[in-house]
Design an enzyme around this catalytic site. Structure first.
Site, PDB file in Angstrom:
ATOM      1  N   GLU A  41       2.654 -19.299 -10.922  1.00 24.94           N
ATOM      2  CA  GLU A  41       3.839 -18.933 -10.134  1.00 24.94           C
ATOM      3  C   GLU A  41       4.279 -20.099  -9.245  1.00 24.94           C
ATOM      4  O   GLU A  41       5.477 -20.406  -9.157  1.00 24.94           O
ATOM      5  CB  GLU A  41       3.494 -17.705  -9.292  1.00 24.94           C
ATOM      6  CG  GLU A  41       4.572 -17.210  -8.358  1.00 24.94           C
ATOM      7  CD  GLU A  41       4.044 -16.079  -7.493  1.00 24.94           C
ATOM      8  OE1 GLU A  41       4.134 -16.195  -6.248  1.00 24.94           O
ATOM      9  OE2 GLU A  41       3.525 -15.088  -8.053  1.00 24.94           O
ATOM     10  N   TYR A  42       3.335 -20.755  -8.584  1.00 24.29           N
ATOM     11  CA  TYR A  42       3.643 -21.941  -7.773  1.00 24.29           C
ATOM     12  C   TYR A  42       4.366 -22.983  -8.625  1.00 24.29           C
ATOM     13  O   TYR A  42       5.368 -23.568  -8.204  1.00 24.29           O
ATOM     14  CB  TYR A  42       2.358 -22.570  -7.231  1.00 24.29           C
ATOM     15  CG  TYR A  42       1.867 -22.059  -5.907  1.00 24.29           C
ATOM     16  CD1 TYR A  42       1.679 -22.926  -4.831  1.00 24.29           C
ATOM     17  CD2 TYR A  42       1.544 -20.717  -5.719  1.00 24.29           C
ATOM     18  CE1 TYR A  42       1.189 -22.482  -3.617  1.00 24.29           C
ATOM     19  CE2 TYR A  42       1.058 -20.255  -4.509  1.00 24.29           C
ATOM     20  CZ  TYR A  42       0.876 -21.135  -3.464  1.00 24.29           C
ATOM     21  OH  TYR A  42       0.403 -20.689  -2.264  1.00 24.29           O
ATOM     22  N   SER A  89       0.277  -7.676  -9.065  1.00 26.94           N
ATOM     23  CA  SER A  89       1.469  -8.513  -8.962  1.00 26.94           C
ATOM     24  C   SER A  89       2.718  -7.686  -9.215  1.00 26.94           C
ATOM     25  O   SER A  89       2.727  -6.762 -10.022  1.00 26.94           O
ATOM     26  CB  SER A  89       1.415  -9.657  -9.976  1.00 26.94           C
ATOM     27  OG  SER A  89       2.572 -10.466  -9.865  1.00 26.94           O
ATOM     28  N   HIS A 100      -2.701 -16.588 -12.049  1.00 27.97           N
ATOM     29  CA  HIS A 100      -1.318 -16.078 -12.115  1.00 27.97           C
ATOM     30  C   HIS A 100      -0.496 -16.686 -10.989  1.00 27.97           C
ATOM     31  O   HIS A 100       0.616 -17.190 -11.197  1.00 27.97           O
ATOM     32  CB  HIS A 100      -1.345 -14.558 -12.018  1.00 27.97           C
ATOM     33  CG  HIS A 100      -0.019 -13.915 -11.702  1.00 27.97           C
ATOM     34  ND1 HIS A 100       0.572 -13.973 -10.450  1.00 27.97           N
ATOM     35  CD2 HIS A 100       0.844 -13.206 -12.479  1.00 27.97           C
ATOM     36  CE1 HIS A 100       1.726 -13.331 -10.472  1.00 27.97           C
ATOM     37  NE2 HIS A 100       1.912 -12.854 -11.689  1.00 27.97           N
ATOM     38  N   ASN A 101      -1.043 -16.662  -9.782  1.00 24.24           N
ATOM     39  CA  ASN A 101      -0.309 -17.185  -8.628  1.00 24.24           C
ATOM     40  C   ASN A 101      -0.141 -18.695  -8.707  1.00 24.24           C
ATOM     41  O   ASN A 101       0.871 -19.238  -8.256  1.00 24.24           O
ATOM     42  CB  ASN A 101      -1.030 -16.807  -7.336  1.00 24.24           C
ATOM     43  CG  ASN A 101      -0.842 -15.343  -6.976  1.00 24.24           C
ATOM     44  OD1 ASN A 101      -0.487 -14.534  -7.827  1.00 24.24           O
ATOM     45  ND2 ASN A 101      -1.085 -14.998  -5.735  1.00 24.24           N
ATOM     46  N   LYS A 132      -5.879 -13.229 -11.243  1.00 24.80           N
ATOM     47  CA  LYS A 132      -4.722 -13.111 -10.353  1.00 24.80           C
ATOM     48  C   LYS A 132      -4.470 -14.435  -9.626  1.00 24.80           C
ATOM     49  O   LYS A 132      -3.310 -14.833  -9.414  1.00 24.80           O
ATOM     50  CB  LYS A 132      -4.955 -12.000  -9.329  1.00 24.80           C
ATOM     51  CG  LYS A 132      -3.828 -11.851  -8.286  1.00 24.80           C
ATOM     52  CD  LYS A 132      -2.458 -11.671  -8.925  1.00 24.80           C
ATOM     53  CE  LYS A 132      -1.409 -11.138  -7.980  1.00 24.80           C
ATOM     54  NZ  LYS A 132      -1.176 -11.881  -6.751  1.00 24.80           N
ATOM     55  N   GLY A 176       0.806  -1.213   0.000  1.00 20.79           N
ATOM     56  CA  GLY A 176       0.000   0.000   0.000  1.00 20.79           C
ATOM     57  C   GLY A 176       0.834   1.256   0.000  1.00 20.79           C
ATOM     58  O   GLY A 176       0.564   2.210  -0.749  1.00 20.79           O
TER      59      GLY A 176
END
Length: 471
Positions: A191-192, A130, A187-188, A184, A17
């Site tokens: 990524e894993y 991301s 996407h993750n 998203k 943030g």
């Protein structure tokens, strides 16, 4: 007075943030931040320096500082806290205001929140972000989904602060409902898969080839200059160069081999099961993180079962070349499975996803950015209705050249007792995908035998049941 107010606000001044707010301020936007933790608001003020950024601990003062219609993003942990923040905000907002959930919320929760806030006249959309700390500060990849009219309110701002590739912003309107958070999540999941593949590559280089840390670092550095170029390969080479001050070994060797997770990989696997989209690489990556947590059991098993000689017999230089090809192959499979899940979700949930746009915004700013995403982007540009990435002609040519090396690597590892679950699952998925006639007919026969579940016959309409026991 409204002209002096901030055009955008963020709730949650943690690393993401705070850095995203500073990114927006750097681009000339008047912004404000809210956090109940005074230390975090003070940190924002100190980092902002002469750049004017509003900093609040009161939700009422924060919302009053924003220009109408208000645009507010939450960057707080997924789950109950998101609902708690929304509950606190609702009395302070007016119809037409916009709330954005920029965290990694489960898309099912986002669906519920969209409907609940619509009834109150408030716009809500989930936006995957991301890129980590550096991405938030210098330009992330963002995946907003929800009300398209609400997106227009913040479109210019998001395009300004996003990462850029070839001058194109790494943000696009994803689709309705919870589509942004779904994309998203996938996407993750990818990524894993990629991280597990790189970890298994490290296992082969370290345990199989007995390479030194410096040699492993040099290998990843070299690979990052070629077709494996990616953010994850780049940071892996950095990890193999990092020693704490005064240490005579890598920090990596002091880190426990118990991988943590925040749930997005598991959610991706669950979604794949629900939509009947096989995600073997991602599923395996989730399972291996889970297995890593059973350290005591693994230690006991290691004392009970004699370890094989794990040294590979191949020439190190030649094997590293094969390993590079196998990693590239398996990387492609991980991407392909993720894109297939997006295709299935788009149909099932009416997301109307544009895979070429998703690949386009993943090329920069995000964790899974890589050179190969350009190939994915081009594949879906050629055919927006491409049912599966492996059916693209150019991808087929790339994959075909990698298969012999992949088979060699997996076979050698098996012979030496080195676990390559993600590599193996990628290869098995590919071999099944290219198999016109799978042995699933036997499964159907078995189901009909023990449960009268029926089956279909080749060249005949209808369903059939057989009394398999003959007297």
């Amino acid at each position: 007075m409204d002209e002096k107010k901030s055009v955008f606000g963020i709730i949650g001044l943690g690393t993401m943030g705070r850095n995203l707010l500073m990114n927006m301020a750097d681009h000339g936007y008047a912004v404000a931040g809210l956090d109940k933790d005074v230390k975090k608001t003070e940190q924002l003020t100190n980092e902002a320096g002469k750049i004017k950024v509003g900093s609040f601990t009161s939700a009422k003062a924060f919302t009053e500082s924003l220009k109408k219609p208000r645009a507010i993003m939450m960057l707080v942990p997924a789950g109950k806290i998101v609902d708690d923040v929304i509950t606190e905000l609702i009395p302070l907002l007016n119809p037409g205001d916009l709330i954005i959930d920029g965290g990694n919320s489960h898309f099912i929760d986002t669906n519920r929140r969209v409907e609940e806030l619509k009834e109150k006249g408030l716009h809500f959309f989930g936006m995957g972000i991301s890129g980590g700390e550096e991405g938030a500060r210098k330009g992330p990849s963002m995946m907003p989904g929800g009300d398209p009219e609400a997106y227009k309110v913040v479109q210019s701002l998001l395009e300004s602060v996003s990462a850029k590739v070839k001058g194109e912003p790494c943000v696009t309107y994803i689709g309705p409902g919870a589509s942004g958070h779904f994309v998203k999540m996938v996407h993750n999941g990818i990524e894993y898969g990629l991280m597990q593949l790189i970890a298994e590559t490290y296992e082969l280089l370290n345990k199989g080839l007995k390479l030194s840390d410096d040699k492993i670092k040099d290998t990843f550095v070299a690979w990052n200059k070629g077709r494996l170029q990616s953010f994850l390969i780049e940071i892996t080479s950095d990890i193999f160069a990092f020693r704490e001050k005064g240490a005579d070994h890598l920090l990596l060797h002091d880190i426990k081999d118990e991988a943590r997770a925040k749930g997005t990989g598991k959610w991706t696997s669950q979604a794949g099961m629900d939509l009947q989209a096989p995600l073997t690489v991602i599923d395996t990556a989730v399972s291996m993180r889970d297995l890593s947590k059973f350290k005591a059991l693994r230690a006991k098993a290691s004392s009970m079962y004699k370890e094989m000689n794990s040294a590979l017999t191949k020439s190190p230089d030649e094997f590293v070349k094969s390993l590079e090809a196998a990693l590239y192959f398996s990387t492609i499979i991980s991407y392909a499975q993720g894109m297939h899940l997006l295709s299935q979700a788009s149909t099932e949930y009416n997301y109307e996803l544009k895979p070429e746009k998703i690949a386009q915004i993943w090329r920069g700013g995000c964790i899974i950015r890589s050179g190969f995403l350009e190939d994915i982007y081009e594949a879906y540009k050629r055919d927006k209705n491409l049912p599966h990435l492996l059916l693209d002609g150019n991808v087929q040519k790339i994959v075909s050249g990698l298969i012999p090396a992949t088979r060699l690597v997996v076979a050698e590892a098996v012979q030496c007792g080195i676990s390559l679950p993600a590599f193996s699952s990628a290869l098995s998925y590919f071999d099944s995908f290219r198999n016109e006639r799978m042995p699933s007919n036997l499964i159907q026969a078995q189901r009909d035998y023990f449960g009268a579940h029926t089956y279909e016959r080749i060249g005949q309409e209808g369903v059939f049941h057989t009394q398999w026991i003959t007297k």
